[in-house]
Scaffold this active site. Structure first.
Site, PDB file in Angstrom:
ATOM      1  NE  ARG A  35      -0.596   1.881   3.528  1.00 20.89           N
ATOM      2  CZ  ARG A  35       0.545   2.562   3.664  1.00 20.89           C
ATOM      3  NH1 ARG A  35       1.685   1.973   3.929  1.00 20.89           N
ATOM      4  NH2 ARG A  35       0.548   3.882   3.526  1.00 20.89           N
ATOM      5  N   GLY A  36       0.211   2.414  -0.173  1.00 25.54           N
ATOM      6  CA  GLY A  36       0.959   3.661  -0.334  1.00 25.54           C
ATOM      7  C   GLY A  36       1.078   3.890  -1.835  1.00 25.54           C
ATOM      8  CB  ALA A  37       0.300   6.856  -3.929  1.00 25.05           C
ATOM      9  NE  ARG A  78      -6.259   0.846  -2.282  1.00 27.88           N
ATOM     10  CZ  ARG A  78      -5.677   1.427  -1.220  1.00 27.88           C
ATOM     11  NH1 ARG A  78      -4.384   1.274  -1.002  1.00 27.88           N
ATOM     12  NH2 ARG A  78      -6.384   2.172  -0.388  1.00 27.88           N
ATOM     13  CD  GLN A 183      -3.748   2.831   6.490  1.00 28.47           C
ATOM     14  OE1 GLN A 183      -4.421   3.194   7.446  1.00 28.47           O
ATOM     15  NE2 GLN A 183      -4.289   2.591   5.309  1.00 28.47           N
ATOM     16  CG  ASP A 224      -3.234   8.064  -1.966  1.00 28.29           C
ATOM     17  OD1 ASP A 224      -3.153   8.582  -0.839  1.00 28.29           O
ATOM     18  OD2 ASP A 224      -2.945   6.882  -2.198  1.00 28.29           O
ATOM     19  CG  ASN A 234      -2.852  11.713   1.974  1.00 25.06           C
ATOM     20  OD1 ASN A 234      -2.282  10.792   1.389  1.00 25.06           O
ATOM     21  ND2 ASN A 234      -2.579  12.026   3.220  1.00 25.06           N
ATOM     22  CE  LYS A 235      -5.627   5.767   3.790  1.00 30.53           C
ATOM     23  NZ  LYS A 235      -6.576   4.850   3.090  1.00 30.53           N
TER      24      LYS A 235
HETATM   25  O1  MRU Z   1      -4.835   3.273   1.682  1.00 25.11           O
HETATM   26  P1  MRU Z   1      -3.355   3.534   1.721  1.00 25.11           P
HETATM   27  O2  MRU Z   1      -2.720   3.075   2.988  1.00 25.11           O
HETATM   28  O3  MRU Z   1      -2.664   2.996   0.484  1.00 25.11           O
HETATM   29  O4  MRU Z   1      -3.233   5.114   1.677  1.00 25.11           O
HETATM   30  C1  MRU Z   1      -1.956   5.688   1.642  1.00 25.11           C
HETATM   31  C2  MRU Z   1      -1.949   7.176   1.766  1.00 25.11           C
HETATM   32  O5  MRU Z   1      -2.966   7.824   1.828  1.00 25.11           O
HETATM   33  C3  MRU Z   1      -0.603   7.845   1.718  1.00 25.11           C
HETATM   34  O6  MRU Z   1      -0.634   9.059   2.428  1.00 25.11           O
HETATM   35  C4  MRU Z   1      -0.215   8.148   0.261  1.00 25.11           C
HETATM   36  O7  MRU Z   1      -0.405   7.026  -0.543  1.00 25.11           O
HETATM   37  C5  MRU Z   1       1.189   8.612   0.131  1.00 25.11           C
HETATM   38  S1  MRU Z   1       2.386   7.329   0.454  1.00 25.11           S
HETATM   39  C6  MRU Z   1       3.916   8.017   0.117  1.00 25.11           C
END
Ligand code: MRU
Length: 342
Positions: A35-37, A78, A183, A224, A234-235
């Site tokens: 996970r994470g963009a 996703r 997270q 993201d 973002n999250k």
């Molecule tokens: O659902 P996730 O855990 O993939 O969401 C991640 C985020 O929102 C992060 O802030 C974003 O992807 C940046 S990671 C460098």
């Protein structure tokens, strides 16, 4: 084969998992094992290249159609992080002008490796620019996880904190829990603790009063997808932190690589927000609400309008409003480390 750290199990267990099939890869991205963009972009790129290599050896006539179908499945795993579609499209395009399946697969592999290496370099540059905004003794709030787990390098928002730490600055990090999948408390706290950086976990709902009491010097979060006008997906929970930061005059920074900028989309209102299963909200509280007919809304991301963002820290410099990120994206491969004046 692609090897990932299964992030669903952290911090209790550190397990590396091998992804061999398309289903394994799509499932790992959907369920946030990876996970994470930036990390999902890199994982999908490596996964697609590895699937193409397997298909090229099997010698079937419909090689190209099958590779494209794999690309579509990975791309659709996703919807919100633009890095995923961007990485898949880049890897597909790399093989497009070759005929021989083996040559196509090699070209795709080279592109996937390039994406991973570029991400590593971009993280370092983001970290260096971001660290220039930090001072010794600061308390920095971050949300979700934007570190080494979420990228191929040292991370984005956390990259700034890692570089500041390397430079000898004492930084204290407040990691908001990040409900419902935690997270912040599971991953960010684990990463920072291993790096020897002071970290305190705070409930998402505690952030407003901490900003009110002056306990936060600045916020740095990841993204993201960033639209051309600087709106930030973002999250979930990022928007409420940004609103509160604005209310109490706390600088609110977003750190992200070029691969997170979606120059095609102007406004955040046009970004597709992933809606995840109600079970993630209900089951984490240990009750069986769904069976009793209790519902839950579970949007995984929110949109912070550009007006609430003090600056965007990128691999090519630090941008302030008004943002024209289309111009930045167009200049994407110019690697002059000085802050461009857009
Ligand atoms: O659902 P996730 O855990 O993939 O969401 C991640 C985020 O929102 C992060 O802030 C974003 O992807 C940046 S990671 C460098």
């Amino acid at each position: 084969l692609v090897r990932i750290i299964d992030q669903r199990l952290l911090p209790g267990e550190f397990l590396e998992r091998d992804l061999r099939t398309l289903d394994d890869m799509v499932d790992a991205i959907r369920t946030l094992a990876v996970r994470g963009a930036p990390a999902i972009g890199v994982a999908a790129a490596m996964g697609l290249a590895s699937l193409a290599a397997g298909l090229s050896r099997s010698g079937t006539g419909d090689f190209r159609e099958r590779v494209e179908a794999c690309g579509r499945a990975l791309r659709g795993a996703r919807p919100t992080a633009v890095n995923l579609a961007w990485a898949v499209d880049r890897v597909l395009a790399a093989g497009a002008d070759q005929e021989d399946p083996i040559a196509v697969a090699h070209a795709m592999r080279r592109e996937a490796d390039a994406i991973r290496e570029e991400d590593r370099d971009m993280c370092r540059r983001i970290g260096e620019f971001g660290a220039s905004l930090l001072r010794d003794g600061m308390t920095v709030l971050t949300h979700c996880n934007t570190g080494a787990l979420a990228t191929a390098g040292i991370g984005t928002a956390l990259g700034a904190i890692y570089v500041a730490h390397e430079r000898g600055l004492r930084i204290r990090v407040l990691a908001s829990e990040t409900r419902p999948l935690l997270q912040g408390s599971r991953l960010t706290a684990w990463e920072l603790c291993h790096a020897g950086i002071e970290v305190s976990v705070v409930a998402d709902g505690a952030v407003a009063s901490m900003m009110q009491s002056g306990s936060v010097d600045c916020c740095i979060v990841g993204a993201d997808r960033i639209t051309r006008r600087g709106d930030v997906a973002n999250k979930i929970g990022t928007l409420s932190h940004a609103v509160v930061a604005g209310a109490y005059g706390v600088p609110f920074y977003v750190a992200a690589p070029t691969s997170t900028v979606d120059a095609e989309t102007v406004s955040g209102l046009d970004v597709v927000i992933e809606e995840r299963s109600p079970g993630e909200i209900l089951l984490i509280a240990g009750h069986t609400g769904e069976q009793q007919g209790i519902m839950a809304n579970n949007p995984a991301f929110d949109i912070t309008p550009a007006e609430l963002v003090s600056a965007i820290i990128t691999d090519s410099g630090i941008y302030k409003a008004p943002y024209d990120l289309g111009a930045w994206k167009a200049a994407e491969r110019s690697t002059d480390p000085s802050t461009p004046d857009l």
